[in-house]
Scaffold this active site. Structure first.
Site, PDB file in Angstrom:
ATOM      1  N   GLY A 184     -30.794   9.858  86.051  1.00 15.32           N
ATOM      2  CA  GLY A 184     -32.226   9.993  85.813  1.00 15.32           C
ATOM      3  C   GLY A 184     -32.797   8.658  85.417  1.00 15.32           C
ATOM      4  N   ASN A 185     -33.831   8.705  84.609  1.00 15.76           N
ATOM      5  CA  ASN A 185     -34.533   7.474  84.269  1.00 15.76           C
ATOM      6  C   ASN A 185     -33.794   6.653  83.226  1.00 15.76           C
ATOM      7  OD1 ASN A 185     -36.797   8.039  85.955  1.00 15.76           O
ATOM      8  ND2 ASN A 185     -37.224   9.698  84.529  1.00 15.76           N
ATOM      9  N   LYS A 231     -23.559  12.248  79.371  1.00 14.85           N
ATOM     10  CA  LYS A 231     -24.657  11.377  79.799  1.00 14.85           C
ATOM     11  C   LYS A 231     -24.430  10.009  79.194  1.00 14.85           C
ATOM     12  CE  LYS A 231     -29.606  11.487  80.295  1.00 14.85           C
ATOM     13  NZ  LYS A 231     -30.704  12.451  80.323  1.00 14.85           N
ATOM     14  N   ASP A 248     -39.982  16.841  77.140  1.00 15.23           N
ATOM     15  CA  ASP A 248     -39.584  16.472  78.506  1.00 15.23           C
ATOM     16  C   ASP A 248     -39.228  17.725  79.315  1.00 15.23           C
ATOM     17  OD1 ASP A 248     -39.184  14.719  80.559  1.00 15.23           O
ATOM     18  OD2 ASP A 248     -37.253  13.960  79.856  1.00 15.23           O
TER      19      ASP A 248
HETATM   20  P1  ATP Z   1     -34.606  12.129  83.172  1.00 15.59           P
HETATM   21  O1  ATP Z   1     -33.763  10.944  82.975  1.00 15.59           O
HETATM   22  O2  ATP Z   1     -36.041  11.797  83.278  1.00 15.59           O
HETATM   23  O3  ATP Z   1     -34.317  13.218  82.184  1.00 15.59           O
HETATM   24  P2  ATP Z   1     -33.160  13.726  85.030  1.00 15.59           P
HETATM   25  O4  ATP Z   1     -33.250  14.905  84.151  1.00 15.59           O
HETATM   26  O5  ATP Z   1     -33.272  13.967  86.504  1.00 15.59           O
HETATM   27  O6  ATP Z   1     -34.275  12.696  84.627  1.00 15.59           O
HETATM   28  P3  ATP Z   1     -30.613  13.134  83.827  1.00 15.59           P
HETATM   29  O7  ATP Z   1     -31.049  13.803  82.582  1.00 15.59           O
HETATM   30  O8  ATP Z   1     -29.943  11.818  83.690  1.00 15.59           O
HETATM   31  O9  ATP Z   1     -31.860  12.904  84.798  1.00 15.59           O
HETATM   32  O10 ATP Z   1     -29.689  14.118  84.611  1.00 15.59           O
HETATM   33  C1  ATP Z   1     -29.261  13.807  85.912  1.00 15.59           C
HETATM   34  C2  ATP Z   1     -28.746  15.055  86.583  1.00 15.59           C
HETATM   35  O11 ATP Z   1     -27.482  15.386  86.037  1.00 15.59           O
HETATM   36  C3  ATP Z   1     -29.610  16.280  86.349  1.00 15.59           C
HETATM   37  O12 ATP Z   1     -30.690  16.334  87.232  1.00 15.59           O
HETATM   38  C4  ATP Z   1     -28.606  17.400  86.569  1.00 15.59           C
HETATM   39  O13 ATP Z   1     -28.535  17.695  87.934  1.00 15.59           O
HETATM   40  C5  ATP Z   1     -27.298  16.797  86.086  1.00 15.59           C
HETATM   41  N1  ATP Z   1     -26.970  17.293  84.743  1.00 15.59           N
HETATM   42  C6  ATP Z   1     -27.465  16.857  83.573  1.00 15.59           C
HETATM   43  N2  ATP Z   1     -26.919  17.511  82.527  1.00 15.59           N
HETATM   44  C7  ATP Z   1     -26.052  18.399  83.062  1.00 15.59           C
HETATM   45  C8  ATP Z   1     -25.178  19.406  82.511  1.00 15.59           C
HETATM   46  N3  ATP Z   1     -25.086  19.626  81.194  1.00 15.59           N
HETATM   47  N4  ATP Z   1     -24.438  20.165  83.358  1.00 15.59           N
HETATM   48  C9  ATP Z   1     -24.521  19.949  84.697  1.00 15.59           C
HETATM   49  N5  ATP Z   1     -25.332  19.040  85.273  1.00 15.59           N
HETATM   50  C10 ATP Z   1     -26.086  18.265  84.474  1.00 15.59           C
HETATM   51 MG    MG Z   2     -32.503  15.227  82.270  1.00 18.35          MG
END
Ligand code: ATP
Ligand code: MG
Length: 446
Positions: free
Chosen positions: A174-175, A194, A282
């Protein structure tokens, strides 16, 4: 067309059957007393108990010539039982003891990398390569004071450190960071980790760790379980429960009866956070996670101001799901989360971002000017006749431009769209997630 002989199923009830689940770790036999009462979901639940680390969305059995037949529904399960009953009878007539019914779980891949918005981020070294790095003592020992209840919880969850994590595939980015599926060796559980690169002082690191403490206290079936967080050099790793259905942004249009159950969970999750005086800040489809058990959980809520600020310094832009008052830089509160619920569910129902003039091809962060239409224009409306009145009313209320006119937490829970689907039926979501994962698997030729 398949004609099921229901008499077969009832006849089996008198003696019961044995189902043998074939797993990579060996066979697992279970006696089923009343096969006619067995349903597809029960069997999936039993398989998942035996294979907790796999994402099982369906299973197979072998017909008389050894071809594998997939079972994904109650109907197909009945067909399998009917076929098995005939085989069992034949074996008996030949003086043989019937073999157990052998089933082969189909473990699908997780949603994996989606990057549907073509988002580009810096490629950083995979933390798997240097997870041998020592954790600073101050972090490893977690010198921060904890209440005994917190400690108990942490002990139950197992304190996690970098050395004990085996990184597997990348789930997405993500971001701020990159999310990996990982295995925690000591806790014997799958995690989502993460990893966020942050160039900040040790003082700030400590402040973030302390702000994240509240996550240990969050305990709701609608909020992702937090296990641990730690810094290694200039990266923070946040370990949470892994959700095998991934986030909702990758699902196409979601039918209303499924969306309703998802909305109930999201509203319950937010109500829980608000009761702890935490604003989510968010809410968006990528922060709503689902699993094959039909659970829906919120993640990435802003408990650490320092963490949010530090990420914001690296990634500039405004979130397209933010309420108009936030986009304009005004003060905001719970009502801003309510707007984000509205716009997110509108997107999930339509299968596209509700403001057609906003192309979200850069993730959810956009230049502020592009989002000005959310502040200036009337909120979008649904095409006529495609959605129920209750749903349209729910979204319209959440997306009122004036924050005070949006439903307050209690009113959200009491809205007729929410109450009608507040029936605890996780199976609807579970079946839908399994079906979508199966479809994705088929498209990828897996
Ligand atoms: P932002 O950074 O703005 O929150 P985002 O939500 O798309 O954007 P991330 O939070 O980094 O980005 O998450 C990236 C991806 O990882 C998510 O869109 C999801 O598909 C996957 N993901 C995140 N957390 C989990 C989890 N606990 N279990 C399974 N997949 C996950
Ligand atoms: Mg996210």
């Amino acid at each position: 067309m398949l004609i099921l002989d229901l008499n077969n199923l009832c006849a089996m009830d008198t003696e019961g059957i044995v189902i043998r689940i074939k797993t990579p770790a060996g066979d697992m036999d279970s006696a089923v007393d009343c096969p006619s009462l067995l349903n597809f979901n029960d069997l999936l639940v039993a398989i998942r108990d035996v294979m907790p680390e796999a994402t099982v969305t369906a299973f197979e059995y072998e017909d008389e010539v050894g071809d594998r037949i997939t079972v994904r529904s109650d109907e197909e399960l009945k067909a399998m039982l009917s076929y098995y009953y005939n085989t069992m009878n034949e074996q008996r007539m030949n003086g043989l003891l019937p073999d157990p019914l052998q089933i082969f779980p189909r473990a699908g891949k997780t949603p994996g990398n989606r990057n549907i918005h073509g988002l580009k981020v810096n490629t950083r070294p995979n933390p798997a390569n240097d997870c041998t790095q020592a954790v600073p003592d101050s972090m490893a020992n977690n010198s921060l004071k904890k209440s005994s209840a917190e400690l108990k919880r942490i002990l139950t969850n197992g304190q996690i450190s970098a050395q004990d994590i085996n990184y597997q595939e990348q789930l997405g980015h993500g971001n701020g960071g990159t999310v990996y599926k990982a295995y925690h060796v000591l806790g014997k559980r799958v995690l989502a980790v993460k990893v966020i690169p942050l160039d900040i002082t040790v003082e700030l690191q400590k402040q973030i760790m302390s702000e994240l403490e509240i996550l240990y206290k969050c305990d709701s079936p609608y909020i992702i379980t937090f296990f641990s967080a730690f810094f290694v050099e200039n990266r923070i790793s946040i370990c949470t429960e892994f959700m095998d259905g991934g986030s909702l942004d990758v699902y196409k249009r979601i039918p209303e009866h499924v969306l309703g159950r998802i909305a109930v969970a999201v509203v319950k999750g937010l109500t829980y956070l608000w009761s702890l005086k935490i604003l989510h800040r968010d809410v968006k489809p990528s922060n709503m996670l689902v699993n094959t058990r039909g659970q829906v959980k919120l993640c990435d809520f802003g408990v650490s101001t320092q963490l949010v600020n530090s990420i914001a310094k690296t990634y500039v832009g405004t979130n397209a799901y933010m309420a108009p008052e936030r986009i304009s830089g005004e003060q905001y509160g719970i009502h801003a989360d309510v707007w984000s619920v509205g716009i997110s569910f509108m997107e999930l129902a339509l299968g596209m971002f509700p403001y057609p003039q906003i192309q979200k091809n850069q993730g959810s962060l956009m230049p502020l000017q592009l989002l000005q239409c959310i502040v200036d224009e009337d909120p979008p409306v649904f095409p006529v006749g495609q959605f129920s009145e209750k749903f349209v009313h729910f979204i319209t209320q959440c997306m009122r431009r004036q924050p005070k006119e949006r439903p307050a937490p209690n009113n959200l829970m009491e809205h007729s769209f929410i109450t009608q689907f507040n029936d605890g039926n996780a199976e609807v979501v579970s079946m839908w997630v399994c079906r979508c994962l199966e479809e994705r698997r088929a498209q990828q030729g897996l």
